[in-house]
Design a protein around this motif. Structure first.
Motif, PDB file in Angstrom:
ATOM      1  N   ALA A 127      -3.875   0.330  10.841  1.00 57.94           N
ATOM      2  CA  ALA A 127      -4.909   1.039  10.100  1.00 57.94           C
ATOM      3  C   ALA A 127      -4.584   1.006   8.612  1.00 57.94           C
ATOM      4  O   ALA A 127      -3.457   0.679   8.226  1.00 57.94           O
ATOM      5  CB  ALA A 127      -5.007   2.480  10.590  1.00 57.94           C
ATOM      6  N   GLY A 128      -5.576   1.350   7.787  1.00 57.27           N
ATOM      7  CA  GLY A 128      -5.392   1.252   6.356  1.00 57.27           C
ATOM      8  C   GLY A 128      -4.181   1.998   5.845  1.00 57.27           C
ATOM      9  O   GLY A 128      -3.331   1.437   5.149  1.00 57.27           O
ATOM     10  N   GLY A 129      -4.093   3.266   6.197  1.00 55.24           N
ATOM     11  CA  GLY A 129      -2.985   4.082   5.723  1.00 55.24           C
ATOM     12  C   GLY A 129      -1.650   3.591   6.242  1.00 55.24           C
ATOM     13  O   GLY A 129      -0.638   3.609   5.526  1.00 55.24           O
ATOM     14  N   GLU A 130      -1.646   3.137   7.479  1.00 56.64           N
ATOM     15  CA  GLU A 130      -0.415   2.621   8.065  1.00 56.64           C
ATOM     16  C   GLU A 130       0.034   1.351   7.349  1.00 56.64           C
ATOM     17  O   GLU A 130       1.227   1.164   7.066  1.00 56.64           O
ATOM     18  CB  GLU A 130      -0.621   2.335   9.552  1.00 56.64           C
ATOM     19  N   ALA A 131      -0.903   0.497   7.075  1.00 55.37           N
ATOM     20  CA  ALA A 131      -0.575  -0.744   6.379  1.00 55.37           C
ATOM     21  C   ALA A 131      -0.004  -0.440   4.997  1.00 55.37           C
ATOM     22  O   ALA A 131       0.982  -1.055   4.565  1.00 55.37           O
ATOM     23  CB  ALA A 131      -1.821  -1.625   6.250  1.00 55.37           C
TER      24      ALA A 131
END
Lengths: 255, 255
Positions: free
Chosen positions: B153-157
């Motif tokens: 996910a965006g935040g994880e990336a």
DNA sequence: CTAAAACTATGTACGTCATACGTTTATATG
DNA sequence: CATATAAACGTATGACGTACATAGTTTTAG
């Protein structure tokens, strides 16, 4: 600034400075000044006004001595900085012996993270050689204990410790540099969160597709983060690393 | 040194400097100098003699201009440093689109690692805010692509990218600071490898048990490391992190 | 008990640095 | 052509790290 080849005996001096076994019984007047006093004053100045305010003159006046007196106890500003960084780091936390690897590492990382945020200037002190200060080594030792206890080999534990130190250091470096607020020409302050938006308008989505995609991702609310728990920006990576470490030792235990 | 509250419009200046859309058609003499020329000269000086040799005067003489001429194109040395660091970073490597997450990340990390070793001075440039330079963002973008492609996910990336950047940065910071050789008083040079031994003799095994235990661990032979493969000190941690990341996306895919 | 030796603290001085400011010179626009 | 404007330059300022000489103080040798 020390030039690169004058590193000669600086190292030796670092060691004797940092590990100074208190010797007494020399000639001359009793020195009312000492490395410890100077380092503590340096820490006080850096805490108050940052690394760029830390000059020999400032430290001297802080202590009520002349500038050059400091050089009777400290060979150069560079060395003093090294000592001050070690003093500023302080002692590492005692880790719960009953805790497992994950808990211990999280606790250690959280403490280091907090320390870097309390004294951001430590991150600005140039790293001139491997850590040799008593406190720096104590932090390292504290981290190595649970790693070894979990069953890692010596070299692996060293690499893992290096990894974790680097992560906290690097993340804190970026995090603390973003902590400041900026004033725009219109007088409205904006944080680095907005900065992302400014940049987002500048860049061409063709050149930075992934950045553009990620930009939409919501930023975690900083207020919702309890103390003692790692913030997401640091915690996600540390947790993934710990996942990998744990399965590594598990597989190792089988063979 | 920029004081902390004079950050005002420095940021705006950074951006316009770094992303300078080449405008022409103003009055006054045609400027023979430019930000790019100055930054390139700065890179040349830093490459040759390190960050501490990089003064405005040195850059000016390098270019054959007066010192103060530089200030017609660059508002301050701090800003210039920022630009120089971005220029010095260069463009990120093109990653093989067919490669999987692990290969891509390893390739990226290896390239960054190599870059930091080619230009150690970049690690000394103080980080004043989140990366905004074209090249810095390009490196980030390149890393984000395989992370997103793997299903994060965006935040994880973003967190994973931060983690990896911090690891390479931090590890390189320690690694490059240990690269120098020291001359002892007896004239025999010794490396930081010996340093560990010196420290080992200084410390009390009671106070630093884990350090003492780890100290025995054999140091990997540096010559046996092929180029293109990450050195153990960096690779072990990155691999464990990737292990954790992969299982994370695998579990994610199930739910 | 004295005198030399050694060490601390101080003051002065030097070289380097970033950069503010004023002047000159060249150019593009009215 | 005239004028505004920016580029390049020279000079000047204040802060910095630190070398060095001096004065003063305490320990140790004779």
């Amino acid at each position: 600034m020390t030039t690169r080849d004058s590193k000669d005996s600086d190292l030796e001096r670092s060691l004797t400075l940092l590990w100074a076994g208190r010797a007494r019984g020399k000639r001359g007047p009793r020195s009312r000044l000492s490395v410890e006093l100077i380092a503590q004053a340096a820490v006080r100045v850096a805490d108050a006004d940052g690394l760029e305010a830390l000059s020999m003159q400032r430290i001297a006046t802080e202590l009520g001595y002349s500038t050059m007196s400091l050089y009777n106890h400290v060979p150069s500003k560079d060395l003093l900085l090294e000592v001050a960084a070690d003093v500023g780091a302080g002692a590492p936390p005692e880790l719960d012996d009953a805790a497992d690897l994950r808990q211990s590492v999280r606790q250690w990382a959280g403490a280091l993270w907090a320390g870097f945020h309390r004294r951001p200037w430590i991150l600005r002190v140039p790293l001139d050689h491997a850590p040799v200060g008593p406190n720096q080594l104590a932090w390292l030792d504290r981290l190595l204990r649970p790693l070894l206890a979990a069953g890692l080999a010596g070299g692996e534990a060293r690499a893992a410790a290096l990894h974790l130190t680097a992560v906290v250091r690097g993340t804190a470096q970026i995090s603390t540099s973003m902590a400041g607020e900026y004033k725009r020409d219109d007088g409205i302050p904006h944080t680095d969160a907005d900065l992302t938006h400014v940049v987002a308008e500048l860049i061409d989505p063709e050149d930075y597709p992934a950045l553009t995609a990620v930009h939409a991702a919501e930023v975690a609310d900083r207020r919702s983060e309890q103390p003692g728990v790692l913030p997401f920006e640091l915690g996600f990576g540390v947790d993934r690393f710990l996942d990998g470490l744990e399965s590594w030792v598990a597989d190792r235990g089988v063979s």
